[in-house]
Design an enzyme around this catalytic site. Structure first.
Site, PDB file in Angstrom:
ATOM      1  CG  HIS A  42     -12.066 -17.559 -37.793  1.00 36.84           C
ATOM      2  ND1 HIS A  42     -11.860 -16.163 -35.943  1.00 36.84           N
ATOM      3  CD2 HIS A  42     -10.798 -16.929 -37.530  1.00 36.84           C
ATOM      4  CE1 HIS A  42     -10.903 -15.743 -35.538  1.00 36.84           C
ATOM      5  NE2 HIS A  42     -10.298 -16.026 -36.414  1.00 36.84           N
ATOM      6  CG  ASP A  98     -14.323 -17.002 -33.420  1.00 35.29           C
ATOM      7  OD1 ASP A  98     -14.077 -17.390 -34.458  1.00 35.29           O
ATOM      8  OD2 ASP A  98     -13.987 -17.242 -32.531  1.00 35.29           O
ATOM      9  CG  ASP A 137      -7.262 -13.708 -34.958  1.00 39.62           C
ATOM     10  OD1 ASP A 137      -7.857 -14.087 -35.381  1.00 39.62           O
ATOM     11  OD2 ASP A 137      -6.920 -13.770 -33.801  1.00 39.62           O
ATOM     12  CD  GLU A 160      -9.027 -19.717 -35.636  1.00 40.07           C
ATOM     13  OE1 GLU A 160      -8.341 -20.466 -35.362  1.00 40.07           O
ATOM     14  OE2 GLU A 160     -10.092 -19.354 -34.230  1.00 40.07           O
ATOM     15  CD  GLU A 161      -9.402 -16.227 -32.361  1.00 37.18           C
ATOM     16  OE1 GLU A 161      -8.810 -17.411 -31.873  1.00 37.18           O
ATOM     17  OE2 GLU A 161      -9.273 -15.660 -32.945  1.00 37.18           O
ATOM     18  CG  HIS A 207      -5.249 -13.958 -29.840  1.00 31.39           C
ATOM     19  ND1 HIS A 207      -5.515 -15.009 -29.141  1.00 31.39           N
ATOM     20  CD2 HIS A 207      -5.816 -14.281 -30.658  1.00 31.39           C
ATOM     21  CE1 HIS A 207      -6.048 -15.478 -29.937  1.00 31.39           C
ATOM     22  NE2 HIS A 207      -6.376 -14.947 -31.159  1.00 31.39           N
TER      23      HIS A 207
END
Ligand SMILES: [Zn+2]
Length: 361
Positions: free
Chosen positions: A71, A73, A101, A134-135, A337
């Site tokens: 992904h 984003d 990520d 996705e997030e 994150h």
């Protein structure tokens, strides 16, 4: 051959394009252009998912297509990422996430495609979905209208050194509870119904945290009240229950509702208790054909497969539900994150090699 310098350059370029969730147009166009330049057939949909098809080569050209996904984003803070390469690792300058990520996954797929094109090496046809949002809850994957032929593949979106294979992921229930009481001036509370007090009693009685080996439960947000001197007449509670076992998930969700029903009963308050399924579980055995295929590719790279269970969801939950069998594999990033997120260059190279190996065995 995976070209480390080209791979790192492409990763650095990608993370420097702002792509917070919901703002993926620029990165989608860049990724689409890169795939096009490598000879892929490319489409961008309304959600800025990028779909690319790469024809197979050599003896593998008529093999079953391999599905690949990562992904674009990033979670916040994700604007103005300034990657720093030092000591064999890539990190941000500490003010943002790195965006490995999951742009490490995107860069690894791009590099494998570039390597195939450059060396005209045999490989199965590739069907690639680079998803957006996705997030935010697998939004891009859920909204994607897939017309791929592939029946199996991998999602490059797990942390830790290359070698990790996620065998199981939970089903996730989103819980929204609204308790409605009756407002009044705090100095004349007669006849009021304090929704906050009722909610607090119900929350205190609910089992939270780790419920059993397969299940967790959380209340993440409570919204209530308008002023110090008003009895709160409305409370909104946002929570979730997850379990890798659907039977346990249903039981825990019902138990939560029972607690709230009991506490609210007789108070005069009204309650709405909404349960929405975010995504469904999947579970593979080590003996599964796809798992064995990924394990074989990893062994070719000199890595020992590491089998993992997760309590998190990923686009793989959506693909498995849509009929494309997928497992999530580690791409090397760490501390995601957070602003301390980093990516060892050697792992990024291994991730690209994994894609290459998987498409050519
Ligand atoms: Zn991710």
């Amino acid at each position: 051959m995976i070209n480390e310098q080209r791979l790192v350059q492409s990763f650095l370029e990608l993370v420097q394009i702002d792509s917070p969730s919901g703002d993926e147009q620029a990165i989608a166009e860049c990724v689409a252009e890169k795939f096009r330049a490598l000879g892929a057939q490319v489409k961008i949909d309304a959600l800025y998912n990028v779909l690319a098809r790469v024809p197979g080569r050599g003896v593998k050209q008529d093999a079953k297509p391999l599905f690949l996904n990562a992904h674009t984003d990033n979670v916040a803070p994700a604007r103005g990422i300034k990657p720093i390469v030092a000591g064999g690792q890539i990190a941000s300058d500490g003010t943002t996430v790195l965006g490995a990520d999951d742009l490490a996954g995107v860069a690894a797929i791009l590099e494998a495609v570039a390597s195939f094109a450059e060396n005209n090496k045999k490989h199965a046809p590739l069907e690639i979905a680079i998803t957006a949002q996705e997030e935010l809850g697998l939004v891009g994957a859920k909204g994607l209208d897939l017309d791929f032929q592939a029946k199996e593949g991998i999602v490059l979106d797990a942390g830790g050194p290359v070698g990790g294979i996620v065998l199981a992921s939970p089903t996730h229930n989103l819980i929204e509870i609204i308790i409605k009481g009756k407002a009044a001036h705090s100095a004349r509370p007669e006849g009021s119904i304090n929704a906050l007090k009722i909610a607090a009693a119900a929350i205190a009685k609910t089992k939270l945290g780790k419920l059993d080996r397969d299940s967790t439960c959380n209340f993440g947000i409570v919204r209530a009240g308008t002023a110090r001197n008003i009895v709160p007449d409305k409370v909104e509670i946002v929570g979730e229950v997850r379990s890798r076992n659907t039977r346990k998930l249903d039981a825990h969700t019902r138990a939560m509702k029972r607690v709230f029903d009991q506490v609210v009963r007789g108070t005069g308050a009204k309650m709405e208790f909404r349960v929405t399924r975010a995504y469904n579980r999947y579970e593979f055995k080590k003996s599964d054909r796809l798992v064995q295929r990924v394990a074989k590719a990893l062994k070719q790279l000199g890595r020992t497969p590491r089998y993992e269970m997760t309590m998190g969801g990923s686009d793989a939950n959506i693909w498995n539900a849509k009929g494309i069998k997928t497992v999530v594999v580690s791409v090397g990033y760490e501390e995601i994150h957070t602003t301390s997120e980093y990516l060892p260059v050697a792992e990024l190279v291994k991730a690209a090699e994994l894609v290459e190996a998987l498409a050519s065995i």
